[in-house]
Design a protein around this motif. Structure first.
Motif, PDB file in Angstrom:
ATOM      1  N   ILE A 171       0.822  -1.213   0.000  1.00 62.63           N
ATOM      2  CA  ILE A 171       0.000   0.000   0.000  1.00 62.63           C
ATOM      3  C   ILE A 171       0.855   1.262   0.000  1.00 62.63           C
ATOM      4  O   ILE A 171       0.475   2.303  -0.525  1.00 62.63           O
ATOM      5  N   GLU A 186      -1.007  -3.773   2.984  1.00 59.69           N
ATOM      6  CA  GLU A 186      -2.371  -3.594   3.502  1.00 59.69           C
ATOM      7  C   GLU A 186      -2.593  -4.508   4.708  1.00 59.69           C
ATOM      8  O   GLU A 186      -2.263  -5.698   4.664  1.00 59.69           O
ATOM      9  N   ALA A 206      -0.655   3.207  -2.796  1.00 67.20           N
ATOM     10  CA  ALA A 206      -1.424   2.363  -3.712  1.00 67.20           C
ATOM     11  C   ALA A 206      -0.938   2.526  -5.148  1.00 67.20           C
ATOM     12  O   ALA A 206      -1.742   2.568  -6.096  1.00 67.20           O
ATOM     13  N   GLY A 257      -4.295   9.932   2.568  1.00 66.90           N
ATOM     14  CA  GLY A 257      -4.746   8.798   3.367  1.00 66.90           C
ATOM     15  C   GLY A 257      -3.775   8.387   4.460  1.00 66.90           C
ATOM     16  O   GLY A 257      -3.850   7.272   4.982  1.00 66.90           O
ATOM     17  N   HIS A 277     -10.461   8.931   8.341  1.00 68.31           N
ATOM     18  CA  HIS A 277     -10.560   7.684   7.571  1.00 68.31           C
ATOM     19  C   HIS A 277      -9.269   7.378   6.808  1.00 68.31           C
ATOM     20  O   HIS A 277      -9.270   7.233   5.573  1.00 68.31           O
ATOM     21  N   ASN A 320      -5.961   5.330   5.337  1.00 66.25           N
ATOM     22  CA  ASN A 320      -5.579   3.982   4.926  1.00 66.25           C
ATOM     23  C   ASN A 320      -4.308   3.542   5.643  1.00 66.25           C
ATOM     24  O   ASN A 320      -4.059   2.356   5.822  1.00 66.25           O
ATOM     25  N   ILE A 321      -3.495   4.543   6.042  1.00 66.11           N
ATOM     26  CA  ILE A 321      -2.221   4.298   6.720  1.00 66.11           C
ATOM     27  C   ILE A 321      -2.202   5.118   8.001  1.00 66.11           C
ATOM     28  O   ILE A 321      -2.384   6.344   7.965  1.00 66.11           O
ATOM     29  N   GLY A 332      -8.429  -3.511   7.190  1.00 58.85           N
ATOM     30  CA  GLY A 332      -7.598  -3.146   6.047  1.00 58.85           C
ATOM     31  C   GLY A 332      -6.699  -1.959   6.253  1.00 58.85           C
ATOM     32  O   GLY A 332      -5.923  -1.602   5.359  1.00 58.85           O
ATOM     33  N   VAL A 333      -6.790  -1.291   7.416  1.00 64.31           N
ATOM     34  CA  VAL A 333      -5.900  -0.174   7.699  1.00 64.31           C
ATOM     35  C   VAL A 333      -4.490  -0.721   7.923  1.00 64.31           C
ATOM     36  O   VAL A 333      -4.301  -1.758   8.558  1.00 64.31           O
ATOM     37  N   SER A 334      -3.495  -0.042   7.393  1.00 61.68           N
ATOM     38  CA  SER A 334      -2.095  -0.412   7.601  1.00 61.68           C
ATOM     39  C   SER A 334      -1.509   0.478   8.687  1.00 61.68           C
ATOM     40  O   SER A 334      -1.763   1.681   8.716  1.00 61.68           O
TER      41      SER A 334
END
Length: 509
Positions: free
Chosen positions: A259, A286, A322, A338, A423, A425-426, A455-457
């Protein structure tokens, strides 16, 4: 049996009708070390504020007897005059003044019209010698490290003819070497007949230093027992009211594709002799928890600041999220990409102390609640605040309560909630459990696993090697700004990480 130097009997303290202390009893003899353990919010600090005069006589129920006399202090100055001195976690030195000026602040030698600086200088030298600190009394406090400042605080206490020294989380910001020095100083004071009350979440220190361990839970005195009779698990069980055989609740979770890709990250402060981050490259997947380990000054935090756009000097990195290249020169750009980061120093960089818990949480996403005519949709904001307070189990009397009144663990969960509202992602967690108790740590670990399952890293920077090994799927080791090695968690030991951090060459397992 030793005679009591201190006796606190039936101490009750209430705030707005809610009891914070429910009849606490403690006893301590001269030359003994008593550690007080408990989760954040258990009442430890409140009890010490009663003892040290922050909460004056009459604002609490019960009796305090010290050196054979009842204590009816109306201020800290009263207790210090009797030989009770407290050193808080947040050091109270004036950094613009010299060491000597700090030690004698408010207690200068000589008549008011002529301070005897020569006597003060010589006495400061003697005090610094007692705490094994080889610096000039004329040194400005701002030039000292945290560990040295801690020793200056102890020297200042010795100058007040201390009989009982209270240390509140004294090692939370110290290196391992500084911790050993401090513990040796406390042992030396013990030999001189000075009693000590020691408050720490680091149970290995508690057992190594203490004669007695007192456990408080939710304002109640659970037990006081000889340290030689206890294990860390015994203390934890009394603190949280349940067995915690597994401190690191590892949970199975899927790890997906890459990711985040970071290539040749570099960072340097103006005038620095070497870069703080020197061409570091790595990947994050991920649903992965990636641990970052290394000694103090290895560049761990600085690397994370580069990813979050908050590094104070010059920095550069090729970053892909990504698979898409990202230019991150500000925190806003990072959040838009993110990436969110919970900072190392929560009180300095994570919260606005006088602002309410809820408003602290929504600061990064206020535009989300802005209506077409520029006002804030307070109903939607309140719903989100309540949702995340419940989801992260943040204990607060109200969302409007100033966040400075929360325990360290609850402040940390509120800061995590703040960035989860973006929100990401990382999620970068820099020292996520520093200065919080084992119960709050356990809740944060459970939260981390809940996030990676969605799914959060997560990238976790930590100075606690058992935590790095216990929580991470993979560990990167840094030293002097460079990436020295990376390891899978299976079979990983503290010795392997330390050897990698110290020795020359690069390790990959």
């Amino acid at each position: 049996m030793k005679q009591d130097l201190l006796s606190m009997r039936g101490i009750i303290k209430s705030f707005s009708g809610v009891r914070a202390l429910n009849g606490i009893d403690i006893r301590l003899a001269a030359g003994d070390v008593l550690s007080i353990c408990g989760e954040n919010g258990s009442g430890k600090s409140t009890l010490m504020k009663v003892l040290s005069g922050v909460w004056p006589h009459g604002s609490y129920e019960g009796e305090i007897v010290f050196a054979g006399q009842e204590v009816k202090a109306m201020s800290i100055r009263d207790t210090e005059a009797q030989g009770i001195v407290i050193i808080h976690q947040e050091l109270a030195l004036v950094k613009e003044l010299t060491v000597m000026e700090n030690i004698f602040l408010g207690n200068e030698l000589g008549p008011p019209w002529r301070i005897n600086e020569e006597s003060m200088y010589q006495q400061t030298l003697a005090l610094l010698s007692r705490v094994n600190l080889s610096i000039s009394p004329d040194t400005q406090v701002s030039e000292l490290g945290v560990g040295q400042q801690q020793l200056v605080e102890i020297a200042k206490a010795l100058n007040k003819d201390v009989k009982l020294l209270i240390l509140d989380e004294p090692t939370s910001s110290l290196t391992n070497q500084e911790i050993h020095i401090l513990l040796d100083i406390v042992r030396s004071l013990k030999e001189q007949g000075i009693a000590c009350i020691y408050i720490s979440h680091k149970l290995d220190e508690v057992l190594a230093l203490s004669d007695w361990v007192c456990v408080i839970r939710d304002g109640d005195h659970i037990a006081t027992r000889a340290a030689t009779e206890l294990t860390q698990n015994d203390i934890i069980g009394m603190m949280v009211g349940r067995e915690m055989d597994q401190l690191f609740p590892r949970e199975v979770h899927e790890i997906g594709n890459v990711i985040l890709t970071v290539n040749k990250a570099c960072a340097r402060l103006s005038g620095a002799s070497r870069p703080q981050v020197d061409e570091v490259s790595f990947e994050l997947r991920e649903g992965e928890i990636l641990g970052i380990a290394g000694l103090i000054g290895s560049g761990r935090t600085e690397l994370m600041q580069c990813l979050f756009g908050s590094y104070p000097g010059e920095y550069s990195a090729e970053i892909k999220v990504a698979g898409q290249p990202k230019v991150i020169r500000s925190q806003q750009a990072a959040l838009k990409a993110g990436i969110a980061m919970v900072p190392e120093d929560r009180k300095r960089h994570g919260i606005v102390p006088i602002m309410g818990v809820g408003r602290n949480m929504t600061l990064p996403v206020l535009d989300k609640y802005q209506t077409w005519f520029g006002a804030i949709d307070e109903q939607q904001e309140h719903q989100d605040i309540e949702l995340y307070l419940e989801r992260l189990k943040v204990k607060t009397a109200s969302a409007d309560l100033a966040i400075k009144h929360l325990s360290g663990g609850n402040q940390q969960k509120a800061i995590i909630a703040k960035y989860l509202l973006t929100h990401p992602n990382i999620l970068i967690l820099d020292e996520p459990t520093r200065g919080i108790d084992v119960g709050a740590k356990y809740e944060i670990y459970k939260l981390m696993y809940a996030l990676v399952k969605r799914g959060v890293s997560i990238i976790m920077v930590s100075s606690e090697l058992p935590e790095v090994i216990g929580i991470s799927d993979r560990v990167l080791v840094m030293h002097e700004g460079r990436l020295k090695g990376q390891f899978e968690h299976q079979g990983l030991t503290q010795e392997m990480i330390m050897n990698c951090a110290i020795k020359e060459g690069v390790s990959n397992v």
